[in-house]
Write a protein that holds these residues in place. Structure first.
Motif, short mmCIF file in Angstrom:
data_model
loop_
_atom_site.label_atom_id
_atom_site.label_comp_id
_atom_site.label_asym_id
_atom_site.label_seq_id
_atom_site.Cartn_x
_atom_site.Cartn_y
_atom_site.Cartn_z
N HIS A 191 -4.90 6.17 3.32
CA HIS A 191 -5.81 5.16 2.79
C HIS A 191 -7.14 5.07 3.51
O HIS A 191 -8.16 4.84 2.88
CB HIS A 191 -5.12 3.80 2.77
CG HIS A 191 -4.01 3.73 1.79
ND1 HIS A 191 -4.15 3.15 0.56
CD2 HIS A 191 -2.77 4.24 1.84
CE1 HIS A 191 -3.01 3.29 -0.10
NE2 HIS A 191 -2.16 3.95 0.66
N ALA A 241 -10.33 6.75 -0.39
CA ALA A 241 -9.95 7.22 0.94
C ALA A 241 -10.87 8.34 1.43
O ALA A 241 -11.26 8.36 2.59
CB ALA A 241 -8.51 7.69 0.93
N GLY A 295 -10.58 -1.69 1.85
CA GLY A 295 -11.04 -0.63 0.95
C GLY A 295 -9.94 -0.19 0.01
O GLY A 295 -8.77 -0.48 0.21
N PRO A 323 -7.56 2.54 -1.99
CA PRO A 323 -6.97 3.83 -1.67
C PRO A 323 -7.66 5.00 -2.35
O PRO A 323 -7.80 6.07 -1.77
CB PRO A 323 -5.52 3.71 -2.13
CG PRO A 323 -5.40 2.40 -2.82
CD PRO A 323 -6.57 1.57 -2.46
N GLU A 324 -8.17 4.79 -3.58
CA GLU A 324 -8.79 5.93 -4.26
C GLU A 324 -10.12 6.32 -3.61
O GLU A 324 -10.67 7.37 -3.88
CB GLU A 324 -8.89 5.74 -5.77
CG GLU A 324 -9.54 4.52 -6.34
CD GLU A 324 -8.76 3.20 -6.20
OE1 GLU A 324 -7.68 3.16 -5.58
OE2 GLU A 324 -9.26 2.21 -6.72
N PHE A 366 0.89 5.79 -3.48
CA PHE A 366 0.00 6.93 -3.49
C PHE A 366 0.69 8.22 -3.88
O PHE A 366 0.15 9.05 -4.58
CB PHE A 366 -0.59 7.07 -2.09
CG PHE A 366 -2.03 7.41 -2.09
CD1 PHE A 366 -2.51 8.44 -1.31
CD2 PHE A 366 -2.92 6.71 -2.89
CE1 PHE A 366 -3.85 8.75 -1.31
CE2 PHE A 366 -4.24 7.01 -2.89
CZ PHE A 366 -4.72 8.03 -2.10
N PHE A 408 0.84 -1.20 0.00
CA PHE A 408 0.00 0.00 0.00
C PHE A 408 0.87 1.24 0.00
O PHE A 408 0.91 1.97 0.95
CB PHE A 408 -0.85 0.02 1.27
CG PHE A 408 -2.19 -0.63 1.10
CD1 PHE A 408 -2.30 -2.00 1.11
CD2 PHE A 408 -3.32 0.15 0.95
CE1 PHE A 408 -3.53 -2.59 0.98
CE2 PHE A 408 -4.56 -0.45 0.81
CZ PHE A 408 -4.66 -1.82 0.82
#
Ligand SMILES: Cc1cc2nc3c(=O)[nH]c(=O)nc-3n(C[C@H](O)[C@H](O)[C@H](O)COP(=O)(O)O)c2cc1C
Ligand code: FES
Lengths: 180, 412
Positions: B94, B12, B7, B9-10, A6, A3
């Motif tokens: 996130h 969030a 869930g 990340p987009e 981003f 993760f």
């Protein structure tokens, strides 16, 4: 899938190139308007110092006086707070502050090499500012982007590429920033 | 099992997507029960602090006095200064609503109407994310009378220590306080205060929604739930991952991390960031668990795992860690201010082939004194990484010592 991808979209071109227009802090400048929004806030001096750092990239001597008055502290106390934190400084800084992370995960990935390249390209040493007032170079501790080690930041934005190829990236990036 | 990083990340900052996944139901459930019972629920879940010290969260909340007339505060610790750690940032990027919900539940449990999030200066890009999440929750009327204020740190590792963090919010130098009094009695502005890590808070919505038993049945009984780890160093895949506690570290490195980079042999790992202890390659069967890691001579700490392959120079790494401590010591207490410097000096001497056996003995004595007498966790934790590094990799250090007698003086 880790993760962690981003931030990569926030690199070079998009954000910080146009963001910086630092003001010159002169002897006659009144810093009170900048400080005012935080005067009533308990413990607001830290936020006021951040506001000054955003505007001037350093805490001018006269601002220390204004802060002391606004927060009913002695100047020595204000200086004590300002000098405690590494993101506050009372020394003039460049428009772009470049910080190279030297904590263990980055150290293992040749942070020293990143610093040496930046020193060579800018012609200054860590802790110094270029004569044109454009760049300040310094070491910092972990900025929480270790997966991309070695990491450096420009005005606190981490420069992270999926594969951090700093030796090609740095000269290009500096060239771009110089033109601003 | 994903308790934390579920869930996409987009999504969030899509509060409705979060609510569709069961978001804010924990808060709703909490508000239907008396605050005392919320604390009991968290207590019986067995949740322990994820900021490093592993203190039982329910117990910490129960220390706040019950009578309602005194102001009390809840603070979310988003200082995350431990080198190699970025789990709290990952959570904020996130699942920011999980943090807001967890904060609202714990605030309700101690009847606080003012919460603070103390965000480190290195994460300016989280400010917008968190502010948006808070505003969305406000617009949905989820926060009721709770005010959540964001305060920025300004670059000091020690400000992650709870009493130093409190000093910093008060607008002072980030020097830790003498304890007692503890924050639960006299914290922020001398009022009862509880400081909780981001990851700890993000576990709370699940406990209230699914029940304490659902949480305590995951992972090891002693440290239930999942743990976010950040894998760094010589692995194929670095990053932040959620792992059920009790998973052997070997499995984490091999499956999640894809093994040691370039097929090299593993030399050592350091769990818990720069304040964590080292473990040898032969010890990596140790499960990811608070007690088990402590027993093995390491620590779980923040959950950062630094993987080191056979080519790494332990003396150099040890020096880097000492250098970190030397620079980050706040200078309030003598054992840490002077100790970090002297320790650093001796390790530098070793690295430069200038030290002898007596210097090493002096260093160990110094470490013992610091562990016993330093004011806060910073000075006390200097012991673990340095001591374990030198003990486990004695040959490497010995090879750099001078053998002739004389030189270093005894300091005891
Ligand atoms: C030097 C030092 C640095 C610390 N840094 C952090 C930090 O960055 N984040 C954090 O959550 N806790 C940090 N802690 C631990 C906090 O003091 C405190 O125990 C924690 O925030 C409590 O939250 P928890 O019970 O949820 O773990 C640090 C402690 C020390 C001694
Ligand atoms: S160690 Fe450099 S970003 Fe974490």
């Amino acid at each position: 899938m880790p993760f962690d991808h981003f931030l990569t979209r926030r690199i070079l071109k998009s954000t910080y190139v146009c963001e910086v227009k630092i003001l010159a802090g002169e002897a006659g400048t009144d810093y009170k308007p900048l400080i005012e929004p935080y005067r009533q806030m308990r413990g607001g001096i830290i936020e006021a110092l951040h506001a000054l750092m955003r505007a001037y990239h350093f805490i001018p001597p006269k601002a220390l006086k204004d802060l002391a008055k606004a927060f009913r502290m002695t100047e020595a106390e204000v200086y004590g707070v300002a000098s405690f934190y590494s993101y506050f400084t009372t020394k003039e800084q460049g428009a772009y502050v470049i910080r190279v992370c030297r904590s263990a995960p980055c150290h293992l990935e040749n942070a020293q090499g990143v610093m040496e390249l930046l020193e060579k390209e800018l012609g200054i040493h860590a802790g110094q500012t270029t004569e044109d007032g454009k760049f300040t170079l310094e070491w910092t501790e972990c900025v929480g982007q270790c997966a991309h080690a070695p990491v450096y930041t420009i005005n606190r934005e981490p420069v992270t590429e999926p594969k951090n190829v700093f030796s090609e990236q740095i000269p290009l990036l500096l060239e771009q920033l110089r033109q601003n | 099992m994903n308790i934390l990083l579920d869930g996409r990340p987009e999504e969030a900052l899509r509060i409705h997507a979060y609510m569709l996944r069961g978001g804010y139901q924990g808060l709703k459930r909490a508000r239907q029960t008396p605050p005392q019972q919320v604390i009991e629920e968290i207590k019986s879940s067995g949740l322990r602090g994820r900021g490093g010290a592993g203190f039982p969260t329910g117990l910490k909340l129960s220390f706040i006095p019950q009578q309602e007339d005194t102001p009390r505060y809840i603070i979310c610790n988003l200082d995350e200064g431990e080198p190699g750690t970025y789990k709290d940032r990952t959570l904020c990027e996130h699942v920011p609503h999980k943090l807001v919900e967890g904060l609202a539940i714990c605030a309700y449990a101690i009847q606080a109407t003012q919460a603070f999030i103390y965000c480190r200066a290195e994460y300016p890009y989280l400010v917008d994310v968190l502010k948006q999440a808070i505003n969305q929750a406000k617009q949905e009327n989820l926060l009721e009378n709770l005010d959540i204020e964001l305060r920025m740190g300004a670059g000091a590792y020690v400000c992650g220590e709870e009493s130093a963090l409190i000093e910093s919010i008060e607008g002072h130098r980030g020097n830790p306080r003498f304890k007692p009094p503890y924050p639960a009695g006299q914290g922020l502005w001398q009022q009862p205060t509880v400081v909780l890590n981001v990851e700890t808070l993000c576990n709370v919505p699940f406990i209230l929604r699914e029940g304490a038993d659902a949480f305590s049945s995951v992972g090891t009984p002693d440290y239930p739930g999942t743990k976010l780890i950040t894998l760094n160093g010589d692995v194929e895949h670095r990053g932040c991952f959620e792992v059920t506690t009790g998973t052997p570290i070997k499995e984490i490195i091999e499956t999640v991390g894809g093994g040691v980079r370039q097929g090299r042999a593993l030399k050592a790992i350091q769990v818990g960031g720069s304040s964590g202890g080292f473990l040898k390659a032969s010890q990596i069967d140790t499960p990811l668990d608070f007690a088990a890691l402590q027993k093995a001579g390491g620590s779980l700490g923040s959950g950062a795992i630094l993987v080191l392959d056979e080519t790494r120079d332990m003396v150099d790494l040890c020096f880097n860690i000492a250098d970190f401590y030397r620079k980050e010591s706040c200078g309030k207490c003598l054992p840490c201010r002077e100790g970090c410097y002297r320790g650093w000096q001796i390790i530098r001497k070793i690295q430069q082939h200038q030290a002898n056996q007596q210097d090493v003995e002096n260093l160990f004595l110094l470490l013992d004194v610091m562990k016993e007498t330093a004011l806060c966790g910073l000075g006390q934790s200097f012991y673990l990484p340095i001591q374990s590094c030198i003990t486990l990799f004695e040959e490497e250090f010995q090879a750099k010592l001078r053998t002739e007698v004389g030189g270093g003086e005894r300091i005891s």
